[in-house]
Motif scaffolding. Structure first.
Motif, PDB file in Angstrom:
ATOM      1  N   ASP A 186       0.721  -1.197  -0.040  1.00 45.48           N
ATOM      2  CA  ASP A 186      -0.081   0.059  -0.060  1.00 45.48           C
ATOM      3  C   ASP A 186       0.792   1.124  -0.148  1.00 45.48           C
ATOM      4  O   ASP A 186       1.389   1.703   1.091  1.00 45.48           O
ATOM      5  CB  ASP A 186      -0.991  -0.094   1.256  1.00 45.48           C
ATOM      6  N   VAL A 187       1.095   1.960  -1.259  1.00 47.36           N
ATOM      7  CA  VAL A 187       1.978   2.991  -1.412  1.00 47.36           C
ATOM      8  C   VAL A 187       1.628   4.040  -0.604  1.00 47.36           C
ATOM      9  O   VAL A 187       2.400   4.695   0.259  1.00 47.36           O
ATOM     10  CB  VAL A 187       2.245   3.167  -2.737  1.00 47.36           C
ATOM     11  N   ILE A 188       0.493   4.614  -0.727  1.00 44.38           N
ATOM     12  CA  ILE A 188       0.079   5.822   0.059  1.00 44.38           C
ATOM     13  C   ILE A 188      -0.156   5.546   1.618  1.00 44.38           C
ATOM     14  O   ILE A 188       0.243   6.448   2.143  1.00 44.38           O
ATOM     15  CB  ILE A 188      -1.679   6.008  -0.447  1.00 44.38           C
ATOM     16  N   ALA A 189      -0.485   4.433   2.084  1.00 47.61           N
ATOM     17  CA  ALA A 189      -0.703   4.270   3.452  1.00 47.61           C
ATOM     18  C   ALA A 189       0.856   4.380   3.797  1.00 47.61           C
ATOM     19  O   ALA A 189       1.279   4.764   5.156  1.00 47.61           O
ATOM     20  CB  ALA A 189      -1.328   3.076   4.111  1.00 47.61           C
ATOM     21  N   THR A 190       1.868   3.595   3.346  1.00 47.79           N
ATOM     22  CA  THR A 190       3.087   3.486   3.592  1.00 47.79           C
ATOM     23  C   THR A 190       3.829   4.943   3.819  1.00 47.79           C
ATOM     24  O   THR A 190       4.639   5.341   4.615  1.00 47.79           O
ATOM     25  CB  THR A 190       4.163   2.399   2.713  1.00 47.79           C
ATOM     26  N   LEU A 191       3.773   5.730   2.656  1.00 47.89           N
ATOM     27  CA  LEU A 191       4.331   7.015   2.656  1.00 47.89           C
ATOM     28  C   LEU A 191       3.635   8.217   3.431  1.00 47.89           C
ATOM     29  O   LEU A 191       3.979   9.219   3.362  1.00 47.89           O
ATOM     30  CB  LEU A 191       4.485   7.402   1.124  1.00 47.89           C
ATOM     31  N   ARG A 192       2.348   7.998   3.824  1.00 47.00           N
ATOM     32  CA  ARG A 192       1.606   9.045   4.570  1.00 47.00           C
ATOM     33  C   ARG A 192       2.187   9.711   5.496  1.00 47.00           C
ATOM     34  O   ARG A 192       2.234  10.891   5.699  1.00 47.00           O
ATOM     35  CB  ARG A 192       0.293   8.266   5.147  1.00 47.00           C
ATOM     36  N   PRO A 193       3.254   8.984   6.323  1.00 46.06           N
ATOM     37  CA  PRO A 193       3.985   9.675   7.420  1.00 46.06           C
ATOM     38  C   PRO A 193       4.729  11.011   6.849  1.00 46.06           C
ATOM     39  O   PRO A 193       5.236  12.064   7.575  1.00 46.06           O
ATOM     40  CB  PRO A 193       4.729   8.771   8.306  1.00 46.06           C
ATOM     41  N   LEU A 194       4.883  10.878   5.645  1.00 48.96           N
ATOM     42  CA  LEU A 194       5.713  11.835   5.015  1.00 48.96           C
ATOM     43  C   LEU A 194       5.029  13.194   4.698  1.00 48.96           C
ATOM     44  O   LEU A 194       5.748  14.478   4.361  1.00 48.96           O
ATOM     45  CB  LEU A 194       6.446  11.428   3.675  1.00 48.96           C
ATOM     46  N   SER A 195       3.800  13.140   4.686  1.00 44.84           N
ATOM     47  CA  SER A 195       2.780  14.319   4.507  1.00 44.84           C
ATOM     48  C   SER A 195       2.696  15.214   5.663  1.00 44.84           C
ATOM     49  O   SER A 195       2.244  14.716   6.744  1.00 44.84           O
ATOM     50  CB  SER A 195       1.398  13.913   3.929  1.00 44.84           C
TER      51      SER A 195
ATOM     52  N   VAL B 192      -0.424  13.318  -3.470  1.00 45.41           N
ATOM     53  CA  VAL B 192      -1.156  11.935  -3.880  1.00 45.41           C
ATOM     54  C   VAL B 192      -1.837  12.248  -5.112  1.00 45.41           C
ATOM     55  O   VAL B 192      -2.786  13.230  -5.025  1.00 45.41           O
ATOM     56  CB  VAL B 192      -1.970  11.477  -2.701  1.00 45.41           C
ATOM     57  N   VAL B 193      -1.566  11.881  -6.165  1.00 44.84           N
ATOM     58  CA  VAL B 193      -2.351  11.734  -7.448  1.00 44.84           C
ATOM     59  C   VAL B 193      -3.049  10.471  -7.876  1.00 44.84           C
ATOM     60  O   VAL B 193      -2.320   9.619  -8.226  1.00 44.84           O
ATOM     61  CB  VAL B 193      -1.536  12.328  -8.466  1.00 44.84           C
ATOM     62  N   GLY B 194      -4.301  10.464  -7.767  1.00 44.38           N
ATOM     63  CA  GLY B 194      -4.730   8.869  -7.907  1.00 44.38           C
ATOM     64  C   GLY B 194      -4.338   7.740  -6.709  1.00 44.38           C
ATOM     65  O   GLY B 194      -4.310   8.216  -5.540  1.00 44.38           O
ATOM     66  N   SER B 195      -3.650   6.869  -7.307  1.00 40.29           N
ATOM     67  CA  SER B 195      -3.042   5.908  -6.531  1.00 40.29           C
ATOM     68  C   SER B 195      -1.645   6.115  -6.483  1.00 40.29           C
ATOM     69  O   SER B 195      -0.743   5.313  -5.852  1.00 40.29           O
ATOM     70  CB  SER B 195      -3.407   4.411  -7.013  1.00 40.29           C
TER      71      SER B 195
ATOM     72  N   ALA C 188      15.479  16.070  -5.709  1.00 38.92           N
ATOM     73  CA  ALA C 188      14.985  15.203  -6.659  1.00 38.92           C
ATOM     74  C   ALA C 188      13.282  14.997  -6.437  1.00 38.92           C
ATOM     75  O   ALA C 188      12.776  15.301  -5.510  1.00 38.92           O
ATOM     76  CB  ALA C 188      15.326  13.587  -6.053  1.00 38.92           C
ATOM     77  N   SER C 189      12.812  14.843  -7.721  1.00 39.04           N
ATOM     78  CA  SER C 189      11.121  14.728  -7.727  1.00 39.04           C
ATOM     79  C   SER C 189      11.195  13.178  -7.955  1.00 39.04           C
ATOM     80  O   SER C 189      11.757  12.386  -8.618  1.00 39.04           O
ATOM     81  CB  SER C 189      10.486  15.315  -8.693  1.00 39.04           C
ATOM     82  N   VAL C 190      10.409  12.565  -7.007  1.00 32.50           N
ATOM     83  CA  VAL C 190      10.250  10.814  -6.986  1.00 32.50           C
ATOM     84  C   VAL C 190       8.568  10.349  -6.982  1.00 32.50           C
ATOM     85  O   VAL C 190       8.000  10.852  -6.541  1.00 32.50           O
ATOM     86  CB  VAL C 190      10.782  10.466  -5.461  1.00 32.50           C
ATOM     87  N   LEU C 191       8.358   9.602  -8.016  1.00 34.22           N
ATOM     88  CA  LEU C 191       7.140   8.892  -8.465  1.00 34.22           C
ATOM     89  C   LEU C 191       7.152   7.602  -7.940  1.00 34.22           C
ATOM     90  O   LEU C 191       7.857   6.984  -8.424  1.00 34.22           O
ATOM     91  CB  LEU C 191       7.027   8.989  -9.868  1.00 34.22           C
ATOM     92  N   VAL C 192       6.271   7.290  -6.858  1.00 32.27           N
ATOM     93  CA  VAL C 192       6.295   5.827  -6.371  1.00 32.27           C
ATOM     94  C   VAL C 192       5.013   5.491  -6.914  1.00 32.27           C
ATOM     95  O   VAL C 192       3.715   5.873  -6.665  1.00 32.27           O
ATOM     96  CB  VAL C 192       6.230   5.954  -4.789  1.00 32.27           C
ATOM     97  N   ARG C 193       4.791   4.515  -7.482  1.00 28.87           N
ATOM     98  CA  ARG C 193       3.636   3.781  -7.921  1.00 28.87           C
ATOM     99  C   ARG C 193       3.353   2.305  -8.014  1.00 28.87           C
ATOM    100  O   ARG C 193       4.505   1.666  -8.083  1.00 28.87           O
ATOM    101  CB  ARG C 193       3.690   4.315  -9.634  1.00 28.87           C
ATOM    102  N   ALA C 194       2.406   1.943  -7.291  1.00 29.40           N
ATOM    103  CA  ALA C 194       2.213   0.317  -7.396  1.00 29.40           C
ATOM    104  C   ALA C 194       1.609   0.040  -8.787  1.00 29.40           C
ATOM    105  O   ALA C 194       0.787   0.348  -9.369  1.00 29.40           O
ATOM    106  CB  ALA C 194       0.989  -0.108  -6.467  1.00 29.40           C
ATOM    107  N   VAL C 195       2.644  -1.046  -9.093  1.00 27.76           N
ATOM    108  CA  VAL C 195       2.373  -1.983 -10.675  1.00 27.76           C
ATOM    109  C   VAL C 195       2.216  -3.436 -10.389  1.00 27.76           C
ATOM    110  O   VAL C 195       3.094  -4.003 -10.349  1.00 27.76           O
ATOM    111  CB  VAL C 195       3.488  -1.565 -11.413  1.00 27.76           C
ATOM    112  N   GLY C 196       0.822  -3.637 -10.060  1.00 32.07           N
ATOM    113  CA  GLY C 196       0.550  -5.318  -9.906  1.00 32.07           C
ATOM    114  C   GLY C 196       1.031  -5.564  -8.379  1.00 32.07           C
ATOM    115  O   GLY C 196       0.657  -4.783  -7.659  1.00 32.07           O
ATOM    116  N   ASP C 197       1.994  -6.629  -8.324  1.00 35.39           N
ATOM    117  CA  ASP C 197       2.574  -7.031  -7.054  1.00 35.39           C
ATOM    118  C   ASP C 197       3.988  -6.150  -6.816  1.00 35.39           C
ATOM    119  O   ASP C 197       4.663  -6.364  -5.740  1.00 35.39           O
ATOM    120  CB  ASP C 197       2.742  -8.187  -7.168  1.00 35.39           C
TER     121      ASP C 197
END
Length: 291
Positions: free
Chosen positions: A2-11, A21-24, A37-46
């Motif tokens: 769960d990318v959003i939940a894992t990274l939520r403490p950085l908000s 957060v943009v979509g997922s 750095a700009s970093v994009l973290v995206r879940a792609v399947g597993d």
């Protein structure tokens, strides 16, 4: 994962110029040891795909697995004896504890959050990051800004801290922190937090147990550093586990069966959607800008 939940403490609240957060997907504007750095973290399947742009892109990608939970081992956490926690764990199988591998970048906003409401601290964070940060490189969403580095924090004049609502006590603590930035970054070699890391952070006047815990949770990925001294966390833990509020000592007593994983338990509770009853005294908002 769960990318959003894992990274939520950085908000740092809604409108944080360094977190979007943009979509997922999650976008981060990071200050790395090698530059912005700009970093994009995206879940792609597993799997999780991490892309980055800017001078710090290579560093961000190489440390990306830590950012999304590499090395965060939940296998020895047994919450089966507590029905609420067991359900919370079942509903959040993709939750991990992040590790940014950047100490000062996590410590400065934690200092801003000392002894004030989140709303006040986040307003100050937005002002100072937009004023002294750098535009996020690459295709990051419009308005994203990379927070200042240690040298830039050190050069911010006193009147700008005042305009942000940060009184001299907290700004002085930031100044002490950035003076010893290299030594603080070396604590990352000590592992995922623990007493030695906490003592090194707290050796700086103005950095107490709460600030050290809030930092180590993010910079080091500390799984056992609940935020003692927090205005909300003890009551949240108490209501979730026993149906009533507790103080710091009561929270630590409740979490003791899960020593080694106490921050994981707090994250399970806070991410479960559970809310303590909305009554009782509220924290008085202090506006330090007028003093």
């Amino acid at each position: 994962m769960d990318v959003i939940a894992t990274l939520r403490p950085l908000s740092r609240g809604s409108g944080d110029p360094a977190h979007r957060v943009v979509g997922s997907d999650v976008w981060l504007a990071l200050r790395t040891p090698e530059g912005p750095a700009s970093v994009l973290v995206r879940a792609v399947g597993d799997a999780v795909a991490i892309s980055a742009w800017g001078a710090g892109a290579a560093w961000a990608v190489s440390h990306g697995p830590d950012l999304v939970g590499r090395g965060d081992d939940w296998s020895e956490l047994d919450v089966s004896a507590h029905a609420f926690l067991e359900q919370a764990r079942h509903r959040q199988p993709g939750l991990r504890l992040l590790r940014t591998n950047t100490v000062v970048a996590m410590l400065v906003p934690a200092i801003m959050e000392q002894k004030v409401t989140s709303r006040q601290a986040w307003r100050a964070w937005r002002y100072l990051v937009r004023r002294f940060g750098t535009p996020a490189p690459g295709p990051a969403p419009e308005g994203m800004v990379v927070p200042p580095d240690a040298d830039t924090w050190a050069r911010i004049p006193s009147w700008e801290w005042h305009k942000a609502g940060i009184e001299p006590g907290r700004s002085a603590t930031v100044m002490r922190v950035v003076k010893v930035a290299p030594a603080l970054e070396r604590t990352l070699a000590l592992g995922r937090g623990g007493e030695l890391v906490a003592s090194r952070l707290q050796s700086i006047p103005g950095v107490g147990p709460w600030t050290a815990a809030e930092t180590a949770q993010r910079s080091h990925g500390d799984p056992d550093s609940p935020s003692v001294g927090d205005y909300h966390v003890p009551a949240l833990v108490g209501w979730a586990l026993t149906g009533g509020p507790v103080d710091d000592d009561g929270m630590l007593e409740l979490l003791e069966p899960w020593r080694g994983h106490r921050e994981r338990v707090v994250r399970l509770i806070s991410g479960s959607g559970f809310r303590k009853p909305a009554f009782g005294p509220r924290m008085t908002i202090q506006d330090h800008r007028g003093h």
